[in-house]
Each structure stands twice: as C-alpha cells, then as structure tokens.
Design an enzyme around this catalytic site. Structure first.
Site, PDB file in Angstrom:
ATOM      1  N   ASP A 132       0.827  -1.203   0.000  1.00  0.00           N
ATOM      2  CA  ASP A 132       0.000   0.000   0.000  1.00  0.00           C
ATOM      3  C   ASP A 132       0.865   1.258   0.000  1.00  0.00           C
ATOM      4  OD1 ASP A 132      -2.030   1.819   0.182  1.00  0.00           O
ATOM      5  OD2 ASP A 132      -2.508   1.404   2.273  1.00  0.00           O
ATOM      6  N   ASP A 161      -1.900   5.031  -5.821  1.00  0.00           N
ATOM      7  CA  ASP A 161      -2.248   4.248  -4.636  1.00  0.00           C
ATOM      8  C   ASP A 161      -2.324   2.765  -4.974  1.00  0.00           C
ATOM      9  OD1 ASP A 161      -3.105   3.378  -2.167  1.00  0.00           O
ATOM     10  OD2 ASP A 161      -5.193   3.971  -2.496  1.00  0.00           O
TER      11      ASP A 161
END
Length: 559
Positions: A204, A412
């Site tokens: 992440d 992201d």
C-alpha cells in the site's frame, strides 16, 4: 517487307565416285551490301548512347547520395553518443539516485508480488481504497464505546514470543502476489520476529503504517493465512519514542504517563479502520546482492479491525505501509542508513497477476523513465502529483474544480480500481453511449462493477473487446502536447472480465472517495508499468514493463 539479303555462301564439292581419295572440298565466300545502319536502327543506337550517359550520371548521383548518407549516419551516431555521455555525466535523475548522501553502505531489497487464488468474487462495493490517515482525538471520542474498550484492554503480552510452528527459509526473497479480479489486491511476504515468521501484507503506497493482526488479545480480527502476531512484553514501543510522537501528533493525544504504550487508529478511504499499539521487532531482509540482514522495525500490533479489513477469510495478515511519513517502512530503513528512500513496484498485466516490489534504488532504470514532480505539501503524505488534462482517445474530459485546468492525482497501490472526479467520470461514461450499435450491450444484472457490457460473442479476455475502447491519456506539466509529460493507459489498464463473461469498466466515480476532487490511480491502471517513488528527489516515475523479472543495469545498453 524487303526480301532477305544474302550475306554468305558455302560451296561443298564432293569427290568423284571413281576416286573417293580426293576427298571433298569446301569453299566459303560472302556477299554483303555497303556497311550502313538501317534507318530503323539509328534511333536505337542513339538510345543506347543516351542510356550509357544516364548510367554514368546515376552512378555519380549514387556516389553523392551514399556519401551524404554516410555523413548523416555519422552525425546521428555522434549525436546519440553525445546524448548517452551527457545522460551518464549530467543526468539529474542518475546523479540524484546514484550519488550516496554519506559514507554509509546502502542496499536494495526485492519483494515478489504473488498471484492469489480467489476464495470469493470481489464486487466493487467491497473493493479496497486505502489512502490511510491517523484518526484524531475528536474522532476517537465520537466512537466512545470503542475507545473505552481499547483503554480497558491494555496489551496482555506474554514474557515470551508466541510459539508458532511456522518456519521460513531465511534465504526467501520477499515476494509480491495478487490480481485485480477477483481478489483486488497485491501482497508481499514479510518475515518478522526472531525466529522469523511469515506474514502476507497488502502492498500500500497510500498509507504509512505497517500493521499486522495481533493477539493482544484480538478484539475484532479477520481469520488470516497465518497465526496472529504476539509480541513479548519488551517489544512494545513506549510513548516517548520519536516514532510514537510522529503518530500521536496527527491524533492530538494528550501526553500520557511515562512508559505507557503507544496507541493508534488508522481510518482508510473505504471507511475501514484498524486500531492497535506500536511494537518493535526484527524485520528479516534479503539484500539485492543475495546477503541477508535484520532491521529493528516499528509497526502496528492491530487488535481491532473494522469494515473491509474484517472480511474473513482474509488473504493477508495486514498492511505494508510504503508512504512518505517517518513511520513508513522505506522511511525507517532509510533513516537507519540501510537503503536510499526509493520505492518501486511492477505489477504484471496478464491474467496470472503477480509482479515484484523493491526498496532502494538498485532496480531503478538508468534511462527511459518518465518523471513528474511529487507534490511536497506538509499536509500530504500520499504520492501526489498534478495533471492538467485527461483525454479518452481524442476527446478531452473535464477535470472538474473551479477552473477545470488542474487536478491532483494520487498513485495508490492499495486501491483495487481507479477513481475519477465526478466530472471526468461522467464524461467518460458518456463516451460509451454508441456501444449498442457496435455490438456491446449494457448488462445491468452484472453487479461486479457499475458498468458492464455483454457482447454478441464469447469474451475470453480484454483483447477480444479492446477494439471497442480507446486509450486514456493523462497529461502532466503543460497543456501543450509536445512539451507535456504523458501517462497512457491502454484499455487493459481500466477493463476487467467479470465472472459472467462481461467486460466491465474498472474506473469508478470518486466523488465520495477521499476529498472527491482527487484522481486515484489504483492497481488496475498501474499494471504493466514499473512505477518508482523517489522520496529523495520528490518525484514519481514510470516505464512500460512486462514485470516478469527485475533488472539491475550497471551501465547504459548500446544497440
């Protein structure tokens, strides 16, 4: 037509019959007209003379042209060599990434992205959107019941680490695994503790804190692939620790008593959350050159998960925070002098999924990268940049906002899909209104994603319907096409094939995600690209790749 003329005579005399010994005699003579060319042959003779002259002329021209070609090729060769030498000695990117900041030895670490086996289908309402942020104290008070439960549940850690039977080969290279559909995430194998134990962590770049589901005991946890982490008592991070201070600043916590544990709570853009305490333990790392080392690593011991993080069975044991804050994994390793603060990932675009991730700059290509500046705002820890234009084919889409001339974009890897602003999403959807005439019909019964189409033929992969769609172009820096920097996303970068055999749009309306005005590039649009986040020089780069195997280039390739 004139009669043929005699040009030669052969006379043969046979011997007398009564004396054959005299043999035969042969007499040859010719009769010819005065030597002159026929009238009809004179133009042919002149034509031959002209051809010989032209041949000499063309030979001269070829020599001139070939000489010119040699000059042009020589000039091009010298130019290419000069560019290579210039890039080698003066390239800002090369100097920034290769020059050490001090005398400490730095390394790079490689993780493999694993393709997962799907246990259930992922629908867009269940898709992950990270962009995590620490929750402030006012928000914690609004969830009073959970706060009271946490305050009454101090970490009940044992004096020894949990005795799990899991064992891992210490020479394992940390891998990345996953797919867009049906699983919706990519994870890495990380080894923590002594002896090291394996944990699958969701890669992440949209959040900072790495956390693992923890037996503290666990109040609300998903059933993961490995036993919960259980630290020894001495592994808890005290509140006076500098990294705890970084976490608590954004939470506005009152200063507790000396030695008290460091609490945290993170809330993600998909409204899921994780609560726990900070712990410190050994992180086992394999360097790019094959050797191994350990790092003293601070991470979250998470004992209370909510939202999508609570779905069981879970594919992962937690989150691998790769953001820009000091608490993130790359920032911690860089502060210890182990790596340069550079993160990269490469997600395969084929159906098998997987790929790799690295920490450090050894796997950053020396040439061919496209770079854009990273927004450097104190309030933003995400990997942000700005775009000035977005197009579907040749049609420009509205960015939204007050002047419609600029929009923020976040890279992201924790988000499954890509999210556009409401204006850009509406413009994109309106571009598909002619699909029914081309053979694609909207299938509203398919709830995989908001927009799915059924074809008149069997769809095996995106390649079967690629001709119906156009590439997306994201333009950075300047609105002028020639001087701007562009990221081109092919149809494979925003389409999936659902379980019903339909083609679905992997770009969603982001008006209710994050701040509603930021474009979020998720995993679906990051596939097939080596993406690099250079925290030293504050820039983001990419280059097209099959993501099969990382390469370490020591010098420029010549062709």
């Amino acid at each position: 037509m004139d009669p043929p003329q005699i040009t030669g005579v052969v006379k043969i005399t046979l011997p007398p019959a009564d004396n054959p010994s005299k043999g035969k005699t042969i007499t040859v003579f010719t009769i010819s007209d005065p030597p002159s060319l026929p009238i009809q042959q004179q133009p042919q003779y002149q034509q031959q003379q002209q051809l010989q002259h032209e041949s000499r002329f063309f030979t001269f021209r070829r020599r001139v042209l070939f000489s010119g070609s040699r000059i042009v090729l020589g000039f091009v060769g010298i130019t290419v060599l000069a560019l290579l030498l210039w890039s080698s000695f003066y390239s800002e990117t090369l100097l920034e990434l290769r020059e050490p900041q001090d005398d400490r030895e730095v390394n790079s670490f490689l993780f493999t992205l694993y393709p997962k086996k799907a246990a259930q289908q992922l629908f867009y309402r269940d898709a992950e959107v990270k962009l995590g942020k620490f929750v402030d104290r006012d928000t914690l008070l609004r969830i009073g019941s959970r706060l009271k439960q946490r305050q009454s549940n101090k970490l009940l850690s044992s004096s020894k680490s949990s005795t799990s039977t899991s064992s891992v080969d210490p020479s394992t290279v940390f891998p990345l695994v996953g797919n867009i559909y049906p699983d919706g995430l990519y994870y890495a194998l990380v080894l923590i503790g002594n002896p090291p134990r394996p944990y699958y962590l969701d890669m992440d770049t949209g959040s900072d804190l790495t956390w693992i589901q923890c037996d503290a005991p666990c109040i609300s946890c998903a059933k993961g692939p490995h036993p919960y982490y259980k630290p020894a008592k001495g592994k808890l991070v005290p509140h006076q620790d500098s990294l705890c201070t970084e976490v608590q600043i954004s939470q506005n916590h009152e200063q507790p008593e000396s030695g008290e544990q460091c609490d945290y709570e993170i809330e993600y853009a998909d409204l899921s959350s994780s609560m726990g305490v900070l712990a410190r333990d050994d992180l086992q790392l394999k360097i790019a050159n094959g050797s191994e080392m350990q790092s003293n690593f601070v991470f979250g011991c998470a004992y209370d998960q909510q939202g999508q993080l609570l779905v069981s069975p879970a594919d992962t044991d937690g989150i691998l925070g790769l953001g820009r804050a000091k608490i993130s994994l790359p920032s911690q390793l860089a502060s210890q002098g182990i790596i340069r603060n550079v993160v990269g990932h490469c997600i395969r675009s084929d159906s098998d999924g997987g790929g790799y991730m690295f920490l450090g700059d050894d796997y950053v290509p020396r040439w061919g990268m496209t770079w854009v500046p990273m927004l450097n705002k104190p309030s933003i820890d995400f990997y942000h940049s700005e775009i000035v234009k977005i197009s579907y084919g040749s049609a420009q889409l509205s960015l939204g906002g007050s002047d419609n001339s600029i929009a923020q974009i976040a890279f992201d890897s924790g988000s499954s899909y890509t999210y556009f602003t409401q204006e850009a999403y509406s413009g994109l959807v309106s571009s598909f209104k002619y699909f029914s005439a081309e053979g694609l019909v909207r299938d509203e019964s398919d709830s995989t994603l908001p927009m799915c189409w059924q074809a008149k033929f069997r769809i095996r992969s995106v390649k079967d319907v690629k001709r119906f769609f156009k590439p997306l172009t994201l333009q950075f820096g300047s609105r002028w096409w020639i001087v701007s920097t562009k990221l081109i996303i092919p149809p494979e970068g925003y389409l999936i094939i659902s379980g019903k055999g339909n083609v679905c749009l992997g770009i969603l309306d982001g008006s209710n995600v994050h701040d509603g005005s930021t474009i979020i590039l998720g995993d679906i649009s990051l596939r097939g690209q080596l993406v690099v986040y250079d925290n030293i020089n504050k820039k983001i780069g990419w280059i097209q790749s099959d993501c099969m195997k990382p390469k370490r280039l020591k010098s420029f390739p010549f062709f």
